[in-house]
Scaffold this active site. Structure first.
Site, mmCIF file in Angstrom:
data_model
loop_
_atom_site.group_PDB
_atom_site.id
_atom_site.type_symbol
_atom_site.label_atom_id
_atom_site.label_comp_id
_atom_site.label_asym_id
_atom_site.label_seq_id
_atom_site.Cartn_x
_atom_site.Cartn_y
_atom_site.Cartn_z
ATOM 1 N N ARG A 3 0.834 -1.199 0.000
ATOM 2 C CA ARG A 3 0.000 0.000 0.000
ATOM 3 C C ARG A 3 0.875 1.258 0.000
ATOM 4 N NH1 ARG A 3 -4.309 -0.228 4.648
ATOM 5 N NH2 ARG A 3 -4.998 1.643 3.525
ATOM 6 N N CYS A 27 -1.457 6.521 8.506
ATOM 7 C CA CYS A 27 -1.713 5.207 7.903
ATOM 8 C C CYS A 27 -2.719 5.425 6.783
ATOM 9 C CB CYS A 27 -2.221 4.237 8.967
ATOM 10 S SG CYS A 27 -3.684 4.819 9.866
#
Length: 288
Positions: A190, A247
């Site tokens: 990611r 995040c």
């Protein structure tokens, strides 16, 4: 008072003592199990069995605000609720100003740590995450129930915050100043922009380093020891007091913040909007 982690053995002992006595500290146990790809999974797991006395807390419904602000601006997938609304949620869960709160999940603490941070956000220090979570609890054959607890309204009130946070403008400014070290808690694919299922806009904030939250854990799902975490984090952060954790949506970044507290390296701030807020504006730079 437990302020970071609690072992399964210690929690079991405390819950046993509380059940056998009407006196002593008010312990509140909260089940934070969740699945980002299946939002109903946590409630289903709770209904099938949970720790004695535990209440279920849904990430989307009780620990997050609507994704859009009142003026229609996208704030990320899990923006923080207003403090007043969160305090009312805590009262509904029976939390008092002197309650010891324990949060757990089945995902290594990734969701429980969000609740841990949020309680500290409203000034409540007596909150800890069950080390190893539900999997370790059941592996040690500790009691599980389907019974729902009786709950009385709590009296918790907001106190001065014990944590720091930054907004998107501060993160943007930091790209030029490099005053703070930015740490991205997402998985490496990611971070690199290779997982379009979760992050349709791939990549990371320029200058961000990658520390996957699961790197804080041992093989059995418990946190690494304080010395181990201290050594690993010091290699990334010259000054924990000048660090920002982010995040995908401000959830797993809290896991890194918890690990820093365990390591004895407090002071880092949370960017609650994180990547989901950042990438919603195409004018913001992206690195890959």
């Amino acid at each position: 008072m437990y302020t970071t982690l609690i072992s399964a053995a210690d929690l079991a002992s405390q819950l046993s003592s509380q059940l056998s006595s009407d006196t002593g500290r008010n312990w509140i146990v909260l089940d934070c199990r969740h699945d980002l790809m299946n939002p109903d999974a946590g409630q289903t797991a709770y209904d099938a069995g949970h720790l004695p006395g535990a209440q279920f807390v849904h990430l989307d419904q009780r620990l997050s605000a609507p994704k859009l602000s009142a003026d229609g601006v996208f704030r990320g997938r899990h923006p923080l609720p207003e403090k007043e609304a969160f305090i009312q949620t805590l009262r509904d869960l029976g939390i008092n100003h002197d309650s010891q709160v324990i949060a757990y999940d089945a995902q290594g603490g990734m969701f429980a740590a969000r609740l841990w941070w949020m309680l500290r956000w409203v000034g409540h220090a007596a909150v800890a995450v069950l080390d190893g979570g539900f999997p370790l609890w059941t592996a040690q054959q500790l009691p599980v129930t389907t019974a729902l607890p009786a709950v009385r309204i709590g009296n918790i009130s907001p106190q001065p915050s014990l944590v720091g946070q930054v907004n998107v403008d501060q993160v943007l400014a930091n790209i030029d100043t490099q005053e703070c070290t930015l740490i991205d808690a997402r998985a490496a694919d990611r971070y690199r922009g290779e997982n379009e299922t979760i992050d349709p806009v791939g990549g990371h904030i320029p200058g961000a380093l990658n520390r996957f939250f699961k790197d804080n854990l041992q093989a059995d799902g418990r946190f690494k020891t304080a010395p181990e975490l201290n050594a690993e984090w010091r290699a990334l952060l010259p000054d924990p007091g000048k660090a920002i954790m982010q995040c995908g949506s401000g959830v797993t970044a809290c896991h890194n913040l918890l690990a820093l507290e365990v390591a004895g390296l407090p002071g880092a701030a949370l960017y609650p909007g994180s990547w989901s807020e950042w990438c919603a504006d195409p004018s913001r730079p992206v690195a890959r």
